[in-house]
Write an enzyme that holds these catalytic residues in place. Structure first.
Site, PDB file in Angstrom:
ATOM      1  N   LYS A   1     -17.264 -27.831   9.125  1.00 42.77           N
ATOM      2  CA  LYS A   1     -17.733 -29.389   9.490  1.00 42.77           C
ATOM      3  C   LYS A   1     -16.989 -30.056   9.150  1.00 42.77           C
ATOM      4  CE  LYS A   1     -20.156 -27.944  13.780  1.00 42.77           C
ATOM      5  NZ  LYS A   1     -20.463 -26.450  13.582  1.00 42.77           N
TER       6      LYS A   1
ATOM      7  N   PHE B   1     -27.390 -29.842  22.358  1.00 42.52           N
ATOM      8  CA  PHE B   1     -28.352 -30.286  23.174  1.00 42.52           C
ATOM      9  C   PHE B   1     -28.779 -29.595  24.097  1.00 42.52           C
ATOM     10  CE2 PHE B   1     -26.184 -35.126  21.610  1.00 42.52           C
ATOM     11  CZ  PHE B   1     -26.575 -34.717  20.942  1.00 42.52           C
TER      12      PHE B   1
ATOM     13  N   HIS C   1     -17.043 -32.078  13.654  1.00 44.13           N
ATOM     14  CA  HIS C   1     -17.226 -31.265  15.133  1.00 44.13           C
ATOM     15  C   HIS C   1     -16.718 -31.234  16.171  1.00 44.13           C
ATOM     16  CE1 HIS C   1     -20.482 -29.584  17.449  1.00 44.13           C
ATOM     17  NE2 HIS C   1     -21.889 -30.037  17.538  1.00 44.13           N
TER      18      HIS C   1
ATOM     19  N   HIS D   1     -23.856 -23.699  12.033  1.00 42.52           N
ATOM     20  CA  HIS D   1     -23.795 -24.936  12.894  1.00 42.52           C
ATOM     21  C   HIS D   1     -23.810 -26.245  11.607  1.00 42.52           C
ATOM     22  CE1 HIS D   1     -23.462 -27.066  16.184  1.00 42.52           C
ATOM     23  NE2 HIS D   1     -24.867 -27.361  15.895  1.00 42.52           N
TER      24      HIS D   1
END
Length: 526
Positions: free
Chosen positions: A448, A513, A453, A417
């Site tokens: 990324k 999030f 992102h 990630h």
């Protein structure tokens, strides 16, 4: 003694409900009365509690009683009760009586052969390519898609860079009328979805032959149609009459999947999931599960986001989450490097065509990779910060391996990630070492570093990169990794150049999030 009398009184009260003109019992009332009468007249049974009464019945009878709303009817008979004390007890008894019946609803299904899921098509819209091959070739060459924002004047913002798609066209994919009205997240979703179908070899003739009731769309978005909604707010400042009548449907996250299904005539599972930056992985795993459970044979799945607009940029600036390396955009996204100062926002879409193996074979589809499974967990810790010990991430990876039946030693490639944030990169790195530290062949990289992102689309675009690594035998570099964090073993991380790797099992992580964690697994088809 009091409990016994009380239980007998409950049975009598329940029976009295069925005799009233306003009874809510259905035509099966006589059966329920017989059950209650049988329990009441059985003098050999001592019902000390309501659980005793319920347990005396068969599972089928317990479900029959609870499903009839019997206790809702019982609530309406409080005028029969002599005191307030009993009236208060009625609610308590109702709660106790309903609970046991819930245990009887689920029934074990006979074991069936596991349906295998394969990837037969891919489509992308990214800052460095609008088809899987162009996209991955640029990744292998270390091409950065980060540049100065051109879509609007952001000279007053502390961040003025992003992974922006500069040349985008809907020609041949979306009707011109819709192209003018739709939010870009929907357009990216539609074009990437149709490209995945074309890449999967779904011709017009095959489209007419497949069972469309067993084909579904599950493409999500973290942010939805922010541009359409923002424009509506600006129009409202003048008058509601100036608002776009499509502003509400085109702003919702589910409408992209719905519009694609309408265009294709696919009538199977259709919805979207929104779990912030973990959205795509959630959609991919749920789509695969529809196929595994026999609810679909083909699923278009992934994610799309387009929030490089004033309100999107401003919102993340307010969070203090973005890099401010405006003088050198290509160097701004630098996972695991000590010089990182936040993530770089990107935009785009990624869509996989997942298919049941036998269905794919029957139509002669090319199979890129096999989808093995995955898992979700929640940190339950903080809205934006990762758990200090990486507990949720570790649990997610371990559950994914267990669900897929994969050993730790078999995983030798991880598309991380890693967003280029100070805290997140290290927490994930330590979690990966905890799970795979003994695997000498392990290679880890972050897509990324080159495209930024892509928020809700990140997982799907990175899934495409993962499948491409399996197909080509090459893993792309980590660019901008010049001064690794202390404690980061560069032997685990891919270097500044592409590397040859025979991928056994690949893992792709996405976190969002809210503490949302997701891990999915792919492998070469054998």
């Amino acid at each position: 003694m009091a409990a016994s009398i009380f239980c007998s009184w409950i049975v009598a009260a329940c029976m009295s409900v069925s005799l009233q003109p306003t009874s809510i019992f259905s035509s099966s009332s006589s059966k329920k009365r017989r059950l209650l009468s049988k329990a009441t007249l059985n003098h050999n049974t001592n019902f000390n509690t309501i659980e005793g009464f319920m347990s005396s019945l068969s599972p089928c009878d317990r479900f029959s009683l609870s499903s009839s709303h019997l206790f809702h009817g019982f609530r309406s008979t409080t005028h029969h009760l002599p005191t307030r004390r009993n009236r208060r007890r009625s609610g308590e008894v109702m709660a106790i009586a309903i609970q046991p019946s819930m245990e009887t609803v689920s029934k074990k299904k006979p074991p069936t052969k596991q349906r295998r899921v394969v990837v037969t098509g891919m489509g992308v819209e990214t800052p460095i390519g609008n088809n899987p091959d162009e996209f991955y070739n640029n990744l292998l060459q270390g091409v950065s898609g980060i540049s100065e924002i051109e879509a609007f004047d952001c000279s007053n913002y502390p961040t003025r860079i992003a992974g922006e798609i500069k040349n985008y066209s809907t020609n041949g994919w979306v009707a011109p009328k819709l192209s003018k009205r739709m939010d870009r997240f929907m357009l990216y979703m539609l074009t990437a979805g149709k490209k995945a179908l074309a890449d999967g070899g779904i011709t017009e003739d095959q489209m007419n032959e497949i069972d469309k009731s067993r084909c579904g769309v599950l493409i999500g978005s973290a942010m939805g149609g922010m541009k359409v909604f923002n424009d509506a707010i600006e129009a409202l400042r003048v008058s509601y009459r100036k608002m776009n009548p499509f502003c509400v449907p085109f702003a919702t996250t589910n409408m992209g999947s719905a519009m694609l299904a309408m265009d294709l005539g696919w009538m199977g599972p259709n919805y979207s999931i929104s779990t912030a930056c973990a959205t795509s992985n959630f959609c991919i795993l749920n789509a695969a599960n529809h196929i595994i459970r026999g609810e679909a044979d083909m699923m278009l799945c992934g994610g799309s986001d387009a929030v490089i607009i004033p309100i999107g940029l401003g919102g993340f600036v307010a969070c203090r989450a973005l890099s401010e390396r405006n003088s050198d955009p290509a160097k701004a996204s630098r996972p695991w490097d000590t010089g990182r100062d936040g993530f770089v926002m990107g935009e785009g879409a990624g869509v996989l065509l997942l298919e049941e193996l036998e269905h794919a074979k029957k139509r002669g589809a090319k199979i890129y990779a096999e989808f093995l499974g995955g898992s979700f967990t929640c940190d339950a810790y903080h809205m934006t910060e990762p758990h200090p010990q990486g507990t949720g991430v570790i649990l997610c990876i371990e559950k994914a391996l267990s669900q897929a039946g994969v050993s730790r030693e078999d995983v030798n490639y991880i598309n991380a990630h890693a967003t280029s944030t100070p805290a997140g990169d290290l927490k994930e790195y330590h979690a990966l070492l905890h799970c795979f530290g003994r695997n000498q062949e392990l290679r880890v990289n972050s897509t990324k570093s080159m495209i930024g992102h892509l928020l809700g689309a990140a997982g799907a675009v990175e899934a495409v990169a993962t499948v491409q690594a399996i197909r080509t035998g090459w893993v792309h570099p980590n660019i901008n990794l010049e001064n690794p964090d202390e404690g980061v073993d560069t032997k685990v991380l891919v270097g500044p150049k592409k590397e040859r790797l025979d991928v056994k099992v690949a893992l792709s992580n996405s976190f969002g999030f809210g503490g949302h964690n997701s891990s999915i697994l792919f492998a070469p088809f054998q």
